[in-house]
Design a protein around this motif. Structure first.
Motif, mmCIF file in Angstrom:
data_model
loop_
_atom_site.group_PDB
_atom_site.id
_atom_site.type_symbol
_atom_site.label_atom_id
_atom_site.label_comp_id
_atom_site.label_asym_id
_atom_site.label_seq_id
_atom_site.Cartn_x
_atom_site.Cartn_y
_atom_site.Cartn_z
ATOM 1 N N SER A 1 0.831 -1.204 0.000
ATOM 2 C CA SER A 1 0.000 0.000 0.000
ATOM 3 C C SER A 1 0.869 1.259 0.000
ATOM 4 O O SER A 1 0.543 2.246 -0.655
ATOM 5 N N GLN A 2 1.993 1.217 0.708
ATOM 6 C CA GLN A 2 2.905 2.366 0.722
ATOM 7 C C GLN A 2 3.550 2.568 -0.638
ATOM 8 O O GLN A 2 3.712 3.701 -1.102
ATOM 9 N N THR B 1 1.344 6.492 -7.018
ATOM 10 C CA THR B 1 0.245 7.393 -7.374
ATOM 11 C C THR B 1 0.695 8.851 -7.309
ATOM 12 O O THR B 1 0.339 9.667 -8.166
ATOM 13 N N LYS B 2 1.500 9.172 -6.301
ATOM 14 C CA LYS B 2 2.006 10.532 -6.168
ATOM 15 C C LYS B 2 2.897 10.907 -7.356
ATOM 16 O O LYS B 2 2.850 12.035 -7.854
ATOM 17 N N GLU C 1 12.489 -0.063 -9.435
ATOM 18 C CA GLU C 1 12.750 -0.192 -8.004
ATOM 19 C C GLU C 1 11.631 -0.959 -7.316
ATOM 20 O O GLU C 1 11.879 -1.784 -6.411
ATOM 21 N N MET C 2 10.396 -0.725 -7.733
ATOM 22 C CA MET C 2 9.247 -1.426 -7.146
ATOM 23 C C MET C 2 9.264 -2.907 -7.506
ATOM 24 O O MET C 2 8.848 -3.761 -6.723
ATOM 25 N N LEU D 1 6.612 -7.214 -4.576
ATOM 26 C CA LEU D 1 5.279 -6.997 -4.012
ATOM 27 C C LEU D 1 4.187 -7.056 -5.084
ATOM 28 O O LEU D 1 3.011 -7.167 -4.757
ATOM 29 N N PHE D 2 4.593 -6.981 -6.364
ATOM 30 C CA PHE D 2 3.627 -6.900 -7.448
ATOM 31 C C PHE D 2 3.860 -8.030 -8.446
ATOM 32 O O PHE D 2 5.008 -8.405 -8.711
ATOM 33 N N ASP D 3 2.758 -8.570 -8.971
ATOM 34 C CA ASP D 3 2.900 -9.609 -9.985
ATOM 35 C C ASP D 3 3.143 -8.954 -11.344
ATOM 36 O O ASP D 3 2.951 -7.745 -11.512
ATOM 37 N N PRO D 4 3.580 -9.723 -12.336
ATOM 38 C CA PRO D 4 3.916 -9.152 -13.654
ATOM 39 C C PRO D 4 2.776 -8.371 -14.295
ATOM 40 O O PRO D 4 3.018 -7.354 -14.950
#
Length: 259
Positions: free
Chosen positions: A9-10, A16-17, A42-43, A48-51
């Protein structure tokens, strides 16, 4: 002290910013996309995220970039990578230049002042742009490409060049070359060839011509237009001399010195 791991979420809040940085998106779309791509890389390292999520986020960034290219003409914004002539309303001669945020007055002859080169600086903070002067001492907001001096003189910033990949992008002085640039830029835009479009469009942007206010460069109307004689554009005084700063330092600049 050990840094706590970032949560999903962070990371999304930070992303988003970045996408909501309208000033950067409209003033320098390439920088906006470059920063967005760097943040995505970097993310990705955070796992934390899938492809599919990363793909959709990358599509968001590229869509914002493409829209920024199209919207730039309608929403002019100050860009730190650009050089500007500062021209008072109703006059044809620059009173100062801005290059990479540094504001410098010019003397009456139009050449660089013998005064210290630094008279002020343009500051960009969270999308707000201000001109902070050292002599005389005042601070005024810049809205779009306009501001009012401390003694009440309304001025416009006329962009004359932009630094890109270590080189200055400048305009052309020949009307036929300008017509070719405009047509090729439109073709590149329709083909969504953004790299080629930006290169061509910027060279047209920094040329001393502007779209005809009578026919608006309409293919149907410009042939019989009395305002531009069929060219689709008219001369546009960028504030003499045409190129900001010392032309000898700008690669590709062929502007003759002002007599």
């Amino acid at each position: 002290m050990q840094t706590l791991p970032i949560t999903k979420s962070q990371a999304l809040e930070k992303w988003t910013k970045e996408l909501q940085n309208e000033h950067l998106r409209l003033s320098d779309p390439e920088a906006f996309l470059s920063i967005a791509d760097w943040h995505l890389s970097e993310m990705e390292k955070l796992n934390l995220f899938d492809p599919l999520e990363l793909y959709e986020m990358r599509e968001q960034a590229h869509a914002a970039y493409s829209a920024g290219l199209e919207e730039q003409f309608a929403y002019e914004q100050y860009c730190q990578a650009s050089a500007y002539n500062v021209v008072p309303d109703g006059e044809n001669t620059r009173i100062a230049t801005i290059s990479h945020g540094v504001f410098s007055f010019t003397d009456a002859s139009g050449m660089r002042s013998m005064l210290p080169a630094y008279h002020g600086r343009v500051m960009v903070t969270e999308g707000r742009v201000h001109l902070v002067m050292s002599q005389p001492n005042y601070c005024v907001p810049i809205s779009g490409l306009r501001f009012v001096t401390g003694d009440g003189i309304p001025c416009q910033l006329v962009e004359t060049a932009r630094m890109s990949n270590g080189k200055w992008l400048t305009g052309v002085q020949d009307p036929d070359a300008y017509r070719a640039l405009v047509d090729l830029a439109q073709e590149a835009f329709e083909q969504k060839d953004w790299v080629r479009y930006r290169m061509l469009r910027d060279r047209a942007r920094y040329s001393p011509f502007t779209c005809c206010p009578t026919c608006h460069d309409s293919f149907v109307q410009r042939e019989d237009c009395d305002g531009c004689g069929g060219l689709g554009f008219i001369p546009d005084n960028l504030g003499e001399p045409v190129c900001a700063g010392d032309c000898r330092n700008i690669e590709g600049c062929t502007t003759l010195p002002t007599p």
